[in-house]
Write an enzyme that holds these catalytic residues in place. Structure first.
Site, mmCIF file in Angstrom:
data_model
loop_
_atom_site.group_PDB
_atom_site.id
_atom_site.type_symbol
_atom_site.label_atom_id
_atom_site.label_comp_id
_atom_site.label_asym_id
_atom_site.label_seq_id
_atom_site.Cartn_x
_atom_site.Cartn_y
_atom_site.Cartn_z
ATOM 1 N N PRO A 152 -3.623 -11.527 10.601
ATOM 2 C CA PRO A 152 -3.962 -11.270 12.008
ATOM 3 C C PRO A 152 -4.004 -9.763 12.261
ATOM 4 O O PRO A 152 -3.239 -9.009 11.644
ATOM 5 C CB PRO A 152 -2.809 -11.916 12.780
ATOM 6 C CG PRO A 152 -1.699 -12.048 11.800
ATOM 7 C CD PRO A 152 -2.317 -12.166 10.444
ATOM 8 N N ASP A 153 -4.904 -9.314 13.125
ATOM 9 C CA ASP A 153 -4.926 -7.901 13.526
ATOM 10 C C ASP A 153 -3.987 -7.764 14.723
ATOM 11 O O ASP A 153 -4.317 -8.144 15.851
ATOM 12 C CB ASP A 153 -6.359 -7.476 13.882
ATOM 13 C CG ASP A 153 -6.448 -5.971 14.095
ATOM 14 O OD1 ASP A 153 -5.525 -5.408 14.732
ATOM 15 O OD2 ASP A 153 -7.413 -5.362 13.626
ATOM 16 N N ILE A 154 -2.815 -7.233 14.459
ATOM 17 C CA ILE A 154 -1.746 -7.201 15.473
ATOM 18 C C ILE A 154 -2.170 -6.372 16.677
ATOM 19 O O ILE A 154 -2.047 -6.789 17.829
ATOM 20 C CB ILE A 154 -0.444 -6.619 14.853
ATOM 21 C CG1 ILE A 154 -0.059 -7.420 13.616
ATOM 22 C CG2 ILE A 154 0.671 -6.599 15.875
ATOM 23 C CD1 ILE A 154 0.996 -6.771 12.739
ATOM 24 N N LYS B 179 -13.541 1.976 16.241
ATOM 25 C CA LYS B 179 -12.283 1.216 16.282
ATOM 26 C C LYS B 179 -11.695 1.218 17.693
ATOM 27 O O LYS B 179 -11.216 0.213 18.197
ATOM 28 C CB LYS B 179 -11.298 1.861 15.302
ATOM 29 C CG LYS B 179 -10.097 1.012 15.009
ATOM 30 C CD LYS B 179 -9.386 1.498 13.769
ATOM 31 C CE LYS B 179 -10.294 1.384 12.551
ATOM 32 N NZ LYS B 179 -9.651 1.846 11.328
ATOM 33 N N ASN C 121 0.848 -1.196 0.000
ATOM 34 C CA ASN C 121 0.000 0.000 0.000
ATOM 35 C C ASN C 121 0.881 1.243 0.000
ATOM 36 O O ASN C 121 2.112 1.158 -0.023
ATOM 37 C CB ASN C 121 -0.956 -0.017 1.203
ATOM 38 C CG ASN C 121 -0.197 -0.108 2.510
ATOM 39 O OD1 ASN C 121 0.525 0.801 2.883
ATOM 40 N ND2 ASN C 121 -0.328 -1.232 3.206
ATOM 41 N N LYS D 218 -11.385 -2.333 19.490
ATOM 42 C CA LYS D 218 -10.041 -2.874 19.746
ATOM 43 C C LYS D 218 -9.587 -2.599 21.184
ATOM 44 O O LYS D 218 -8.441 -2.884 21.533
ATOM 45 C CB LYS D 218 -9.031 -2.279 18.746
ATOM 46 C CG LYS D 218 -9.292 -2.688 17.292
ATOM 47 C CD LYS D 218 -8.088 -2.470 16.373
ATOM 48 C CE LYS D 218 -8.460 -2.704 14.920
ATOM 49 N NZ LYS D 218 -7.325 -2.662 13.993
ATOM 50 N N PHE E 235 -4.073 3.767 15.009
ATOM 51 C CA PHE E 235 -4.282 4.797 13.990
ATOM 52 C C PHE E 235 -5.465 4.387 13.134
ATOM 53 O O PHE E 235 -5.644 3.207 12.842
ATOM 54 C CB PHE E 235 -3.024 4.971 13.129
ATOM 55 C CG PHE E 235 -2.065 5.951 13.723
ATOM 56 C CD1 PHE E 235 -1.429 5.672 14.920
ATOM 57 C CD2 PHE E 235 -1.829 7.171 13.091
ATOM 58 C CE1 PHE E 235 -0.556 6.595 15.485
ATOM 59 C CE2 PHE E 235 -0.955 8.093 13.654
ATOM 60 C CZ PHE E 235 -0.322 7.813 14.854
HETATM 61 O O1 C5P Z 1 -8.888 -1.839 11.522
HETATM 62 P P1 C5P Z 1 -7.864 -0.951 10.906
HETATM 63 O O2 C5P Z 1 -6.926 -1.692 10.005
HETATM 64 O O3 C5P Z 1 -8.388 0.268 10.242
HETATM 65 O O4 C5P Z 1 -7.021 -0.442 12.166
HETATM 66 C C1 C5P Z 1 -5.917 0.365 12.024
HETATM 67 C C2 C5P Z 1 -5.034 0.226 13.232
HETATM 68 O O5 C5P Z 1 -4.834 -1.142 13.541
HETATM 69 C C3 C5P Z 1 -3.669 0.800 13.003
HETATM 70 O O6 C5P Z 1 -3.215 1.263 14.257
HETATM 71 C C4 C5P Z 1 -2.885 -0.388 12.494
HETATM 72 O O7 C5P Z 1 -1.508 -0.256 12.727
HETATM 73 C C5 C5P Z 1 -3.487 -1.531 13.299
HETATM 74 N N1 C5P Z 1 -3.542 -2.803 12.588
HETATM 75 C C6 C5P Z 1 -2.775 -3.862 13.022
HETATM 76 N N2 C5P Z 1 -2.860 -5.075 12.365
HETATM 77 C C7 C5P Z 1 -3.679 -5.230 11.324
HETATM 78 C C8 C5P Z 1 -4.452 -4.154 10.865
HETATM 79 C C9 C5P Z 1 -4.355 -2.956 11.513
HETATM 80 O O8 C5P Z 1 -2.012 -3.717 13.983
HETATM 81 N N3 C5P Z 1 -3.724 -6.402 10.707
#
Ligand code: C5P
Length: 402
Positions: A312-314, A344, A217, A348, A330
């Site tokens: 995975p959503d870290i 969000k 991206n 989260k 962010f």
């Molecule tokens: O849900 P979204 O992707 O919009 O959330 C953005 C936030 O979540 C940012 O802080 C981004 O660094 C974190 N993020 C993450 N892992 C992912 C997707 C987003 O840590 N797979």
């Protein structure tokens, strides 16, 4: 080039003392960076410095007269050794030769440079950037003198190791101008994050399609890098987990390079427990190719479908843990920023979310952001990413101190 703007330098006065070493050529660049960031710079050259660089160079860069003679009659009261440091907050000796270090350690006062160091008052700090041959640096006398300077309260920056002007290899090179500029900025930055350990993700991720192609991206990494740089200047111990960017590692931070979301995920999970704060700035790819091809995909059909699976959503994973550090997320949205950013934050479980409209900031030098926390929304003025990083960290440190 790694000189992030120094935000603390406007209104500051620095006396840059240049002594007689080859590294004096770097001091011209250092003066330029300090002046660029708003500092007033008085340059003082020793007689030996004049063998390596000309006063005219510094005069042109700083827009100020250059001083070298204790008896210079241009100073109305004839007391350059007193006046030059009276409105200064820092004397920076760069390069500092072995001889100048020995003279400082002894408290000598027989030229302008040594005398003004002795005559400065306690509110004017002394920073020294040694530059000399490695044998001179390692000599017991220099070791003794440097220790003496440190115990007198001087800050010693460097030296770096590497190839020397004399052709030898070892410690004694003056650190680069960018690093000295960073040390000056850090010196003037309030230590609002002293003792805090901060983990930051930054940049895009790159998800493998085949050996030569990735899904990525437009994130430049600049916001995350600015936060890392400013957090380090504010006294934090910073680990930066970075996706692929062309940016230099900010001084004073430890960088872990990763490519994919999966690599970023493991790098963060291995480190978050050792941190007090986790700031997830990275634009992590939400999906990755389900089965990356081991061979380059050849063009054949008119269309190509690649099956993607969720990454995975870290941030959500770390924030959801019982031992989660203070987590900052962010949110880059194309519309309804308030709605999505607050959603969000709640979903989260984040104490703080930094939101911006994609059109305002992604990939650029500036951004316009809104901070969202329990107390509501806090819009920040449109500004450069380093300025925003400072404001975000100031807000964060107030939340941590509560
Ligand atoms: O849900 P979204 O992707 O919009 O959330 C953005 C936030 O979540 C940012 O802080 C981004 O660094 C974190 N993020 C993450 N892992 C992912 C997707 C987003 O840590 N797979």
């Amino acid at each position: 080039m790694n000189a992030g703007p120094g935000l603390e330098l406007s209104g500051r006065t620095v006396v840059l003392v240049v002594t007689g070493g080859v590294a004096a050529y770097k001091s011209a660049e250092l003066a330029r960076l300090l002046v660029r960031d708003g500092a007033r710079v008085h340059v003082v050259m020793t007689e030996a410095a004049g063998h390596f660089i000309g006063a005219a160079t510094f005069q042109a860069i700083t827009g100020e007269p250059v001083w070298s003679d204790l008896w210079d009659a241009r100073m109305s009261n004839g007391m350059a050794h007193i006046n030059l440091t009276r409105d200064a907050q820092l004397v920076l000796i760069a390069p500092a030769t072995a001889d100048s270090i020995a003279r400082l350690a002894q408290g000598r006062a027989d030229d302008l440079a040594s005398t003004l160091c002795l005559a400065r008052d306690a509110s004017c700090a002394l920073m020294v950037a040694p530059a000399m041959n490695r044998q001179m640096w390692e000599h017991a006398a220099t070791v003794r003198n440097i220790n003496m300077l440190r115990s007198d309260g001087a800050f010693v920056i460097g030296p770096a190791s590497g190839e020397q002007a004399c052709g030898e290899l070892g410690p004694g090179r003056m650190v680069e101008a960018e690093e000295l500029h960073d040390a000056v900025c850090a010196h003037f930055t309030p230590k609002v994050l002293a003792g805090r350990r901060v983990l930051i993700t930054a940049g895009p991720t790159a998800e493998t399609i085949d050996p030569v192609r990735v899904v990525t991206n437009l994130s430049s990494g600049r916001m995350g890098y600015a936060l890392a740089r400013e957090a380090a200047r504010a006294g934090a111990e910073v680990t930066l987990v970075s996706g692929p960017t062309g940016l230099d590692c900010p001084h004073g931070t430890v960088r872990i390079n990763v490519r994919s979301a999966a690599e970023m995920h493991s790098a963060v999970l291995a480190r978050y427990q050792a941190c007090d704060v986790f700031i997830a700035v990275a634009a992590v790819a939400d999906y990755r190719p389900a089965a990356p091809s081991l061979r380059k995909i050849k063009k054949s059909a008119d269309t190509l479908s690649i099956e993607m699976v969720r990454n995975p959503d870290i941030l959500a994973e770390v924030a959801g843990r019982a031992d989660a550090p203070f987590c900052v997320g962010f949110a880059a949205e194309s519309h309804d920023l308030d709605g999505y950013a607050q959603a969000k934050r709640l979903s989260k479980k984040l104490p703080l979310v930094v939101g911006n409209l994609v059109a305002d900031g992604l990939g650029g030098d500036e951004n316009e952001v809104v901070l969202y926390d329990d107390a509501g929304r806090h819009p920040l003025q449109r500004a450069s990413k380093p300025v925003l990083a400072r404001a975000i960290l100031a807000h964060l440190s107030r939340m941590l101190d509560r």
